[in-house]
Design an enzyme around this catalytic site. Sequence first.
Site, PDB file in Angstrom:
ATOM      1  N   THR B 150     -33.463 126.522  55.582  1.00  0.00           N
ATOM      2  CA  THR B 150     -33.989 127.672  56.324  1.00  0.00           C
ATOM      3  C   THR B 150     -33.115 128.873  55.950  1.00  0.00           C
ATOM      4  O   THR B 150     -33.344 129.472  54.914  1.00  0.00           O
ATOM      5  CB  THR B 150     -34.020 127.384  57.837  1.00  0.00           C
ATOM      6  OG1 THR B 150     -32.747 126.959  58.262  1.00  0.00           O
ATOM      7  CG2 THR B 150     -35.047 126.325  58.156  1.00  0.00           C
ATOM      8  N   LYS B 176     -30.149 119.869  56.057  1.00  0.00           N
ATOM      9  CA  LYS B 176     -30.230 121.320  56.236  1.00  0.00           C
ATOM     10  C   LYS B 176     -29.372 121.703  57.428  1.00  0.00           C
ATOM     11  O   LYS B 176     -29.110 120.892  58.316  1.00  0.00           O
ATOM     12  CB  LYS B 176     -31.656 121.799  56.436  1.00  0.00           C
ATOM     13  CG  LYS B 176     -32.237 121.451  57.785  1.00  0.00           C
ATOM     14  CD  LYS B 176     -33.458 122.286  58.123  1.00  0.00           C
ATOM     15  CE  LYS B 176     -33.107 123.696  58.504  1.00  0.00           C
ATOM     16  NZ  LYS B 176     -32.685 123.839  59.920  1.00  0.00           N
ATOM     17  N   THR B 187     -32.445 123.748  64.034  1.00  0.00           N
ATOM     18  CA  THR B 187     -32.419 122.343  63.700  1.00  0.00           C
ATOM     19  C   THR B 187     -31.410 121.956  62.658  1.00  0.00           C
ATOM     20  O   THR B 187     -31.212 122.644  61.673  1.00  0.00           O
ATOM     21  CB  THR B 187     -33.787 121.892  63.186  1.00  0.00           C
ATOM     22  OG1 THR B 187     -34.740 122.208  64.148  1.00  0.00           O
ATOM     23  CG2 THR B 187     -33.815 120.410  62.937  1.00  0.00           C
ATOM     24  N   GLU B 273     -24.064 130.107  59.931  1.00  0.00           N
ATOM     25  CA  GLU B 273     -24.477 131.508  59.854  1.00  0.00           C
ATOM     26  C   GLU B 273     -23.283 132.448  59.980  1.00  0.00           C
ATOM     27  O   GLU B 273     -22.592 132.456  60.989  1.00  0.00           O
ATOM     28  CB  GLU B 273     -25.483 131.812  60.960  1.00  0.00           C
ATOM     29  CG  GLU B 273     -26.808 131.123  60.724  1.00  0.00           C
ATOM     30  CD  GLU B 273     -27.750 131.330  61.868  1.00  0.00           C
ATOM     31  OE1 GLU B 273     -28.953 131.192  61.629  1.00  0.00           O
ATOM     32  OE2 GLU B 273     -27.300 131.635  62.970  1.00  0.00           O
ATOM     33  N   ASN B 395     -28.777 136.592  64.378  1.00  0.00           N
ATOM     34  CA  ASN B 395     -29.469 136.083  65.556  1.00  0.00           C
ATOM     35  C   ASN B 395     -29.994 137.171  66.493  1.00  0.00           C
ATOM     36  O   ASN B 395     -30.657 136.868  67.479  1.00  0.00           O
ATOM     37  CB  ASN B 395     -28.562 135.110  66.304  1.00  0.00           C
ATOM     38  CG  ASN B 395     -28.463 133.799  65.560  1.00  0.00           C
ATOM     39  OD1 ASN B 395     -29.429 133.057  65.475  1.00  0.00           O
ATOM     40  ND2 ASN B 395     -27.307 133.547  64.978  1.00  0.00           N
TER      41      ASN B 395
END
Lengths: 399, 399
Positions: B150, B176, B187, B273, B395
Amino acid sequence: MKELLNGTISSPLGFKSNAMHCGIKRKRPDVALIYSIVKAQAAGVFTANKVKAAPVIVDMQQLRGNTAQAIVVNSGNANCCTGKRGERDAWKVVEAAARCLDVSKADVLVASTGVIGKFLPKEAIIKALPELSAGLGFDKAQETAGAIMTTDKFSKQTAVEFEIKGKRVTVGAVAKGAGMICPDMATMLCFVTTDACISAKALKKALASAVDESFNCISVDGEMSTNDSVIILANGLAANELIKQGTPEWNNFTAALQYVCLKLAKMIVEDGEGATKIIQVMVEGAGTKKEACQAAARIANSLLVKTMIAGENPNWGRISACVGASGARFAENKLEIFLQKKVVYKNAMPALKTSETLIRLLKEKNINITVKLHNGTYSHTIWASDLTAEYVKINTEYN
Amino acid sequence: MKELLNGTISSPLGFKSNAMHCGIKRKRPDVALIYSIVKAQAAGVFTANKVKAAPVIVDMQQLRGNTAQAIVVNSGNANCCTGKRGERDAWKVVEAAARCLDVSKADVLVASTGVIGKFLPKEAIIKALPELSAGLGFDKAQETAGAIMTTDKFSKQTAVEFEIKGKRVTVGAVAKGAGMICPDMATMLCFVTTDACISAKALKKALASAVDESFNCISVDGEMSTNDSVIILANGLAANELIKQGTPEWNNFTAALQYVCLKLAKMIVEDGEGATKIIQVMVEGAGTKKEACQAAARIANSLLVKTMIAGENPNWGRISACVGASGARFAENKLEIFLQKKVVYKNAMPALKTSETLIRLLKEKNINITVKLHNGTYSHTIWASDLTAEYVKINTEYN
């Protein structure tokens, strides 16, 4: 009960204060003194952290005596993780203040906020005490509120009054925020003054309950400080009949205390580091109070929820994921989630077709998240700030 | 045990895969198929979140049969909070894949990652299945690893091999990341393939143990997804003697499985992230395993610790505050805290005079925080990413 315009810790009778720069910080005022002209009944609620700062340890011991007359507060140094030397340093400040003010050593409290793990520059504080004491005034509350600020963007003060059989009783308070920041890291401090005539025992109970419903219901970053302290002094100068637990007067006093604590608590959230929103998280219908608190805390502390609100983003899936992870019991097909009072999730399905209204509502400063678990009768509310890049910047760019 | 160069899910015998773009995302590959040429023993470990995505519910049911032959994975949509319709949609995908592959419906698993609360575009997936099936190959693992990404910045694959009485057994895996991001929110997925001959019961136990020591020991943002899934297929083509629990062969298999899981888990942290650092948090000397986990998790999830490491800032007071808030028992004068293996707190006092060495050590990418509680014999390790403004940006800036 009436809220006073520009209420301060000097709104109740007999409370003086003063503040100045003593040299812990580079330029800003960094030490303050709060003083009652007569000995007061006193109580405190302190951090639940096992690592307690030296001033917290000292105050907990002092408050066994149930009275106090002065509080010395410094910013710029937390006097925490400083071992026995830190405690000795705090006691030196207590002794010096008692001498300057000519009060009993047993009636002086201390509070510190700032960086952890550095020894307290006690000499600077002790040197400032004669000037601080000499300059005490009923008109110095504003300066005092400023001196205990760290990265707070505005000072936090309020006061309310109510009557007990014809006598006016006033409750005032000042607080500093819970930004948990460096170099002025890690503390929520609140000092409450009142001229109410009340026993230390009743005072302690009222304070614990007020803190539970205010400062224990806010979240800026989910961190627990080593220095958090809420202290109340009640000097009895309102000359009301002694307030006893369980009476209508006690209920009025408790309501007033809770009002000032909740007002300051919400101001702390509003002034959270980098905060742009105030999020009210309400969990209803939980099977136990603990489950209501768990679910509310999980949402209020979630990075994804906080960033979603900062981004004015109706991605309520982040809320359902928090509820599911919280440990609270519910049936998924009964769970309901509301954003700004609009239902977004119901019957285990997305509930809102068009989200344009919702996106517009999320642009407001005050955000409401309501979760109905439909599994019981318990509820809990937490006020939280959102999470922005500014928060990270403040807490990263240190040196 | 030997780690293979460029190991993938096709390193074990008999595993094909394929990936393509079916239209859930705008341009990138968004659907993948993993397939064993023979029916395999299968087991899974899924999210502990009470809100479970439809594919998780379907897989938990399917795996009661202990076998599987194919996994259909889509990114771009989590098929979560979609109620009974979401489950029906997942079953439609299962049925369509079974038809295309000519395998039993009972042997098809599904996994989804993406936004919560939107219905699965199942037609797009079903329409892609004939092409996906026809194009299955032993050389498509790289594309497959890419299609399940992703916001991952790099794909995550590995494989190891070891011998059982002269037979080579291989374990491969792809994962992932757990960025919990939107539009591709929420996820961590991992698919493990092995040609080992092992019973489903032993497989399940080995997987649960490996997950506990790997994916359950990492923290990017402290969030718990609704879709987290780790699935293993063991097709037996290595033709080794059946691995039984408690034997040396089982120990070897478990060690291999744990190795690939931990390697992928650390890659997920590295690719968190906005992450710039990998923080290893080790808590030692706890009174119970639970306390060791609590203390490690409190540190690993702390915004203040994560921002402090991002800022290369030796402000260890933030660590002691976390330990004190964690609920773990310790005596403050016995607590020891180490940063990059240098003691910074000991005997309830700051332990390091000059911190220039420390500041230099904090510039490294791999950061070690060790806490010794000296209250027992239990320990726990968590790998965590740091927290940067980039995380918040990713985010927040969604729409």
